[in-house]
Design a protein around this motif. Structure first.
Motif, PDB file in Angstrom:
ATOM      1  N   ARG A 157       1.237  26.116 -34.670  1.00 48.69           N
ATOM      2  CA  ARG A 157      -0.006  26.676 -35.192  1.00 48.69           C
ATOM      3  C   ARG A 157      -0.260  26.126 -36.590  1.00 48.69           C
ATOM      4  NH1 ARG A 157      -1.243  31.844 -32.764  1.00 48.69           N
ATOM      5  NH2 ARG A 157      -0.754  31.581 -30.557  1.00 48.69           N
ATOM      6  N   GLN A 158      -1.300  25.340 -36.710  1.00 52.26           N
ATOM      7  CA  GLN A 158      -1.614  24.707 -37.984  1.00 52.26           C
ATOM      8  C   GLN A 158      -1.814  25.736 -39.093  1.00 52.26           C
ATOM      9  OE1 GLN A 158      -1.417  21.442 -38.830  1.00 52.26           O
ATOM     10  NE2 GLN A 158      -1.795  22.223 -40.901  1.00 52.26           N
ATOM     11  N   GLU A 159      -2.471  26.876 -38.773  1.00 53.43           N
ATOM     12  CA  GLU A 159      -2.759  27.864 -39.826  1.00 53.43           C
ATOM     13  C   GLU A 159      -1.466  28.500 -40.351  1.00 53.43           C
ATOM     14  OE1 GLU A 159      -3.216  28.329 -36.668  1.00 53.43           O
ATOM     15  OE2 GLU A 159      -3.026  30.440 -36.068  1.00 53.43           O
TER      16      GLU A 159
ATOM     17  N   ALA B  50       0.170  25.874 -42.657  1.00 54.41           N
ATOM     18  CA  ALA B  50      -0.517  25.846 -43.953  1.00 54.41           C
ATOM     19  C   ALA B  50      -0.048  27.009 -44.828  1.00 54.41           C
ATOM     20  CB  ALA B  50      -2.032  25.913 -43.735  1.00 54.41           C
ATOM     21  N   GLY B  51       0.132  28.161 -44.208  1.00 54.39           N
ATOM     22  CA  GLY B  51       0.608  29.338 -44.939  1.00 54.39           C
ATOM     23  C   GLY B  51       1.999  29.114 -45.509  1.00 54.39           C
TER      24      GLY B  51
ATOM     25  N   ASP C 273       1.839  26.696 -48.412  1.00 50.97           N
ATOM     26  CA  ASP C 273       1.269  27.436 -49.535  1.00 50.97           C
ATOM     27  C   ASP C 273       2.332  28.298 -50.223  1.00 50.97           C
ATOM     28  OD1 ASP C 273      -1.060  28.188 -51.028  1.00 50.97           O
ATOM     29  OD2 ASP C 273      -0.891  30.166 -50.067  1.00 50.97           O
TER      30      ASP C 273
ATOM     31  N   ARG D 220       0.498  38.751 -40.276  1.00 42.55           N
ATOM     32  CA  ARG D 220       0.732  38.388 -41.663  1.00 42.55           C
ATOM     33  C   ARG D 220       2.064  39.019 -42.055  1.00 42.55           C
ATOM     34  NH1 ARG D 220      -2.765  38.508 -45.638  1.00 42.55           N
ATOM     35  NH2 ARG D 220      -2.322  40.706 -45.979  1.00 42.55           N
TER      36      ARG D 220
END
Lengths: 391, 391
Positions: free
Chosen positions: B93-95, B98-99, B102, B129
């Motif tokens: 999962r790309q998202e 990215a998290g 980050d 989350r």
């Protein structure tokens, strides 16, 4: 392959009302003995649920331990579930019944009909002598049988008890000795300021395993010898008791912040009367003055938590007892009573004998229970270091 | 029916290196939210073991929570096991990636390749989350979703602490009240002479559940009221401390066989100086005579473990303190020191105040630790029953 599964029974374990400390303790003991704990189950007080968990556990492990649910009340269903799983009936055992009758008779308690159920066990099962303590029962009755069945590989373990060094410091001192995958393997656990090194040696004969352990211990002795106070089940207070006893010396205590904890620890030991003379728990200033003769002016000027008062308490205790050494502690265990000048955790420990007068200041963690226990440990260590080292 | 099963993953939970506090906490939160926790599993860091436990759990419950094993290291295998159980692949999962990038960037930590694995989840799964705290994540993200799916059931629990009655006796007195399958349900646990009744009420609103609990408690009060000393986390010594404090009364202790244990228990309580005056630990005959004024001839004639000496110790303690009540204990805690006439476990407890003079004989189990603790509990109970009931 010796795989063990542990089943804990009780609704209170599922609803989080109780932490499953029994299972954790069993897991530790089994692991330290070289057995592989493969699964754990927490199960409700229901026959079908218990039976199902036994089926799962036996599919995963060749040894299954079950704790809980063997009392006399209606929610104690372990015996029924085990019988059902094994496909046998519950069997009345006269010798168990006699034991239960005896238990109540000795205590002058009425034995009610309910207790009869505790004399029933699954047909063909072997009953264990059940002391009130699960830990004792496991160590004395169950673990030896498990190890016996576990076969030809011999695991010898030795616990080395250390005090006066922190875990990270010890880690740094021992370095690679603590790395995984070695034989002997050294596991390290910390409990209330005491570090235990569990040395576990695997071999196919006992003598070799014991030699491996002995070698490892002499390495440890040369690296951290001054922090090692005992082995296996020895405690700080137990070692002090034995040392006082063997030298024919006796101790008296004057406790303020520990409130009797040091006396309690020393008298936990059977035969404590050989070395423990007496103790005063002088919690209030009035008691320090009246019982131990601490000068009221000194108490006012220096405060109850001071070097001077600690010394006077110890002197008062020595004079009023026939002991060879007296130890006094005074401090602020909290949560209240602290100030900027004298914060919670500040403790003075004094030691007085015919030859020595010694007092030391400590700053323990500002938590009542921790501070009291650390004070007791330090006081015990001080008697060994300052008094016994020179008599 | 909303049945939940909780799976905890990690070798350290099986080997006892860690207590499974997460599972206990989740169990409590789920129960308090009205869900029925039917089983718990502790599972090793292996794909097949995790997969198997998920199969078992889903057979027992319609909601399964899994904690542990989602980090980036090689022994974090929960994602693989869940995917395998569901028969799906792991999906990048790309998202999520990215998290993770980050997260490291914000902390100026280098992100190693290992962390990439945390961006993979079973195909079709929903990611949460993830704050650093399991508790926050559960309360904010998971519990609302579970409750949403489960409808609104509320569970209220109350613990009732009893002393002075045996488990089987209590069971007989309460009879059908302890039967399974009721609402409120009463669970019974015993720890060191103290029985805890856990009353659990289920309802679709909190007020009704609380009323159900209140009704059950008043029934229990009328049946076993005299054995109930407190609720929830209260202890025998805590209740005594509060009662002494609220009546402005103080206590002094003279301990022989308990060796400071009673003083230790009372001073475990913050603010103990309000009600605890002082204590003597007079282990030897000489100390009983010198510190408390017990007549040397009486000690010789009746023996240190006698009704008469217990009374003299209590009188001596009362006279030498400014306390309102003094309690003395003398007994044979063992393992040595017993005889046919005076066996191990024989204890005398005396209580003296300006109004009362009371002494009682007890026969406790012949085990040092148990005998000492039972003596301390009885002494504490005696102060409440004999002294406080009349002041």
């Amino acid at each position: 392959m010796n795989a063990v599964s542990v089943i804990s029974i009780g609704n209170e374990l599922l609803s989080g009302q109780c932490l499953d400390t029994n299972r954790a303790w069993l897991g530790e003991q089994l692991s330290l003995a070289g057995l592989n704990v493969v699964s754990g189950f927490a199960v409700s007080d229901e026959i079908s649920a218990i039976e199902e968990s036994i089926a799962h556990a036996t599919a995963q492990a060749n040894i299954v331990l079950i704790t809980g649910g063997i009392g006399p009340t209606d929610d104690d269903l372990t015996r029924d579930a085990v019988a059902k799983f094994l496909g046998v009936e519950l069997e009345f055992r006269q010798e168990l019944y006699a034991g239960i009758e005896d238990f109540f008779a000795k205590r002058n308690y009425p034995m009610v009909q309910k207790n009869r159920v505790q004399a029933y066990i699954p047909a063909g099962a072997k009953s264990l002598r059940v002391p009130s303590e699960m830990k004792l029962m496991f160590s004395n009755e169950i673990l030896p049988q498990i190890i016996d069945k576990a076969g030809k590989n011999v695991v010898v373990t030795k616990r080395i008890k250390c005090y006066g060094i922190g875990e990270s410091n010890l880690n740094e001192t021992l370095g690679d000795m603590l790395k995984r995958g070695q034989n002997p393997l050294i596991n390290c656990t910390v409990n209330q300021g005491v570090i235990t090194l569990h040395v576990v040696a695997n071999s196919n004969d006992k003598k070799t395993a014991q030699e491996m352990i002995a070698n490892k211990i002499s390495q440890l002795q040369s690296l951290i010898g001054k922090f090692i106070f005992g082995y296996d089940n020895e405690t700080l207070e137990g070692v002090l008791g034995k040392e006082l006893q063997s030298r024919g010396k006796t101790i008296a205590l004057a406790e303020s912040c520990t409130g009797g904890l040091i006396a309690k620890l020393l008298t936990d030991l059977p035969g404590a009367s050989d070395f423990f003379q007496c103790g005063w728990v002088t919690y209030s200033n009035a008691a320090k003055n009246r019982l131990l003769g601490v000068d009221a002016k000194l108490l006012e000027e220096k405060g109850a938590v001071s070097r001077e008062v600690a010394l006077e308490m110890a002197k008062g205790a020595l004079e009023r007892s026939c002991a060879d050494v007296a130890v006094a502690v005074t401090g602020i265990a909290g949560p209240g009573g602290g100030s900027e000048e004298k914060p919670v955790g500040l403790v003075y420990i004094a030691l007085v004998s015919s030859e020595k007068t010694f007092v030391e200041e400590f700053n323990f963690p500002p938590n009542r229970e921790v501070c009291r226990l650390r004070t007791a440990q330090k006081a015990i260590a001080m008697v060994r270091k300052v008094f016994l080292a020179t008599v």
